[in-house]
Design a protein around this motif. Structure first.
Motif, PDB file in Angstrom:
ATOM      1  N   SER A   1       0.825  -1.210   0.000  1.00 36.25           N
ATOM      2  CA  SER A   1       0.000   0.000   0.000  1.00 36.25           C
ATOM      3  C   SER A   1       0.858   1.259   0.000  1.00 36.25           C
ATOM      4  O   SER A   1       0.332   2.358   0.044  1.00 36.25           O
ATOM      5  CB  SER A   1      -0.933  -0.007   1.210  1.00 36.25           C
ATOM      6  OG  SER A   1      -0.192  -0.122   2.420  1.00 36.25           O
ATOM      7  N   HIS A   2       2.178   1.088  -0.024  1.00 36.74           N
ATOM      8  CA  HIS A   2       3.057   2.254  -0.108  1.00 36.74           C
ATOM      9  C   HIS A   2       3.867   2.218  -1.402  1.00 36.74           C
ATOM     10  O   HIS A   2       4.054   1.168  -2.006  1.00 36.74           O
ATOM     11  CB  HIS A   2       3.964   2.361   1.122  1.00 36.74           C
ATOM     12  CG  HIS A   2       5.051   1.332   1.196  1.00 36.74           C
ATOM     13  ND1 HIS A   2       4.818   0.015   1.482  1.00 36.74           N
ATOM     14  CD2 HIS A   2       6.386   1.441   1.020  1.00 36.74           C
ATOM     15  CE1 HIS A   2       5.962  -0.643   1.492  1.00 36.74           C
ATOM     16  NE2 HIS A   2       6.932   0.195   1.203  1.00 36.74           N
ATOM     17  N   HIS A   3       4.318   3.387  -1.800  1.00 39.38           N
ATOM     18  CA  HIS A   3       5.040   3.531  -3.061  1.00 39.38           C
ATOM     19  C   HIS A   3       6.534   3.287  -2.896  1.00 39.38           C
ATOM     20  O   HIS A   3       7.176   2.683  -3.753  1.00 39.38           O
ATOM     21  CB  HIS A   3       4.811   4.932  -3.630  1.00 39.38           C
ATOM     22  CG  HIS A   3       5.412   5.110  -4.976  1.00 39.38           C
ATOM     23  ND1 HIS A   3       4.799   4.647  -6.118  1.00 39.38           N
ATOM     24  CD2 HIS A   3       6.591   5.651  -5.366  1.00 39.38           C
ATOM     25  CE1 HIS A   3       5.574   4.911  -7.158  1.00 39.38           C
ATOM     26  NE2 HIS A   3       6.664   5.516  -6.738  1.00 39.38           N
ATOM     27  N   GLY A   4       7.096   3.800  -1.802  1.00 37.98           N
ATOM     28  CA  GLY A   4       8.527   3.662  -1.578  1.00 37.98           C
ATOM     29  C   GLY A   4       8.957   4.335  -0.293  1.00 37.98           C
ATOM     30  O   GLY A   4       8.165   5.006   0.365  1.00 37.98           O
ATOM     31  N   THR A   5      10.229   4.146   0.028  1.00 35.96           N
ATOM     32  CA  THR A   5      10.798   4.714   1.253  1.00 35.96           C
ATOM     33  C   THR A   5      12.122   5.383   0.938  1.00 35.96           C
ATOM     34  O   THR A   5      12.921   4.873   0.155  1.00 35.96           O
ATOM     35  CB  THR A   5      11.012   3.608   2.308  1.00 35.96           C
ATOM     36  OG1 THR A   5       9.759   2.971   2.571  1.00 35.96           O
ATOM     37  CG2 THR A   5      11.569   4.173   3.602  1.00 35.96           C
ATOM     38  N   ILE A   6      12.333   6.515   1.580  1.00 33.17           N
ATOM     39  CA  ILE A   6      13.578   7.264   1.459  1.00 33.17           C
ATOM     40  C   ILE A   6      14.203   7.320   2.844  1.00 33.17           C
ATOM     41  O   ILE A   6      13.532   7.671   3.812  1.00 33.17           O
ATOM     42  CB  ILE A   6      13.319   8.689   0.939  1.00 33.17           C
ATOM     43  CG1 ILE A   6      12.588   8.642  -0.407  1.00 33.17           C
ATOM     44  CG2 ILE A   6      14.629   9.484   0.852  1.00 33.17           C
ATOM     45  CD1 ILE A   6      11.977   9.964  -0.828  1.00 33.17           C
ATOM     46  N   LEU A   7      15.483   6.949   2.950  1.00 31.41           N
ATOM     47  CA  LEU A   7      16.197   7.019   4.225  1.00 31.41           C
ATOM     48  C   LEU A   7      17.239   8.118   4.159  1.00 31.41           C
ATOM     49  O   LEU A   7      18.139   8.081   3.316  1.00 31.41           O
ATOM     50  CB  LEU A   7      16.883   5.690   4.542  1.00 31.41           C
ATOM     51  CG  LEU A   7      15.996   4.471   4.715  1.00 31.41           C
ATOM     52  CD1 LEU A   7      16.851   3.238   5.020  1.00 31.41           C
ATOM     53  CD2 LEU A   7      14.969   4.692   5.804  1.00 31.41           C
ATOM     54  N   VAL A   8      17.102   9.082   5.059  1.00 32.30           N
ATOM     55  CA  VAL A   8      18.111  10.128   5.214  1.00 32.30           C
ATOM     56  C   VAL A   8      19.142   9.569   6.191  1.00 32.30           C
ATOM     57  O   VAL A   8      18.789   9.208   7.316  1.00 32.30           O
ATOM     58  CB  VAL A   8      17.500  11.431   5.765  1.00 32.30           C
ATOM     59  CG1 VAL A   8      18.572  12.503   5.906  1.00 32.30           C
ATOM     60  CG2 VAL A   8      16.343  11.917   4.894  1.00 32.30           C
TER      61      VAL A   8
END
Length: 164
Positions: free
Chosen positions: A61-68
């Motif tokens: 249900s999510h598109h993607g993840t970005i990790l800072v």
């Protein structure tokens, strides 16, 4: 301007379509990906780093993840930014999702990091959902709960930010 809890609950329930679990009716993957990529580039720029980006999400249900990366934050831990397929929803967590409680994260997520995040997310029209709301047991209109054992019920995080 962030939504208060009552308006956020109303939005989550409005987006909870029982017939569309992974993405909403009328979902435009190309437009969603373009905005997600702009967010990743903006976070790279404002945190002066190369963020780790997960674009290979399927059955979710999510598109993607970005990790800072932690080295680029003032908070001393990495920051996870998870973008939902639904509406303009985004979840921001210090560390991995679930790493900190609400009060602990409020204390540890530095104002400077929050301001950079809010500026980038706001410029792209994302709506940040508080993780404490998403950790509530899912009680929406879909049959999602039927797919999980009673001892491990799904949460609103599962509904909008996880693999299904």
């Amino acid at each position: 301007m962030p939504l208060d809890d009552q308006r956020m609950w109303a939005l989550l329930r409005e987006l909870d379509d029982p017939d569309h679990m992974e993405f909403p009716r009328g979902y435009d993957h190309t437009a969603t990906r373009a905005r997600f990529d702009r967010l990743a580039a903006g976070l790279d720029r404002c945190f002066r780093c190369a963020c780790s980006v997960d674009r290979g999400v399927q059955d979710a249900s999510h598109h993607g993840t970005i990790l800072v990366p932690a080295a680029a934050t003032d908070s001393g831990d990495h920051i996870s930014v998870t973008v939902s397929n639904f509406g303009d929803l985004v979840a921001v967590t210090l560390g991995n999702p679930g790493s900190y409680g609400e009060e602990e994260e409020d204390l540890l997520l530095e104002r400077t990091d929050r301001q950079r995040l809010d500026a980038e997310l706001g410029a792209l029209g994302y709506v940040t959902v508080s993780e404490h709301l998403l950790r509530a047991r899912y009680d929406g209109v879909s049959r999602l709960a039927a797919s999980y054992p009673a001892a491990y019920p799904p949460t609103w995080w599962t509904r909008f930010f996880d693999y299904l």
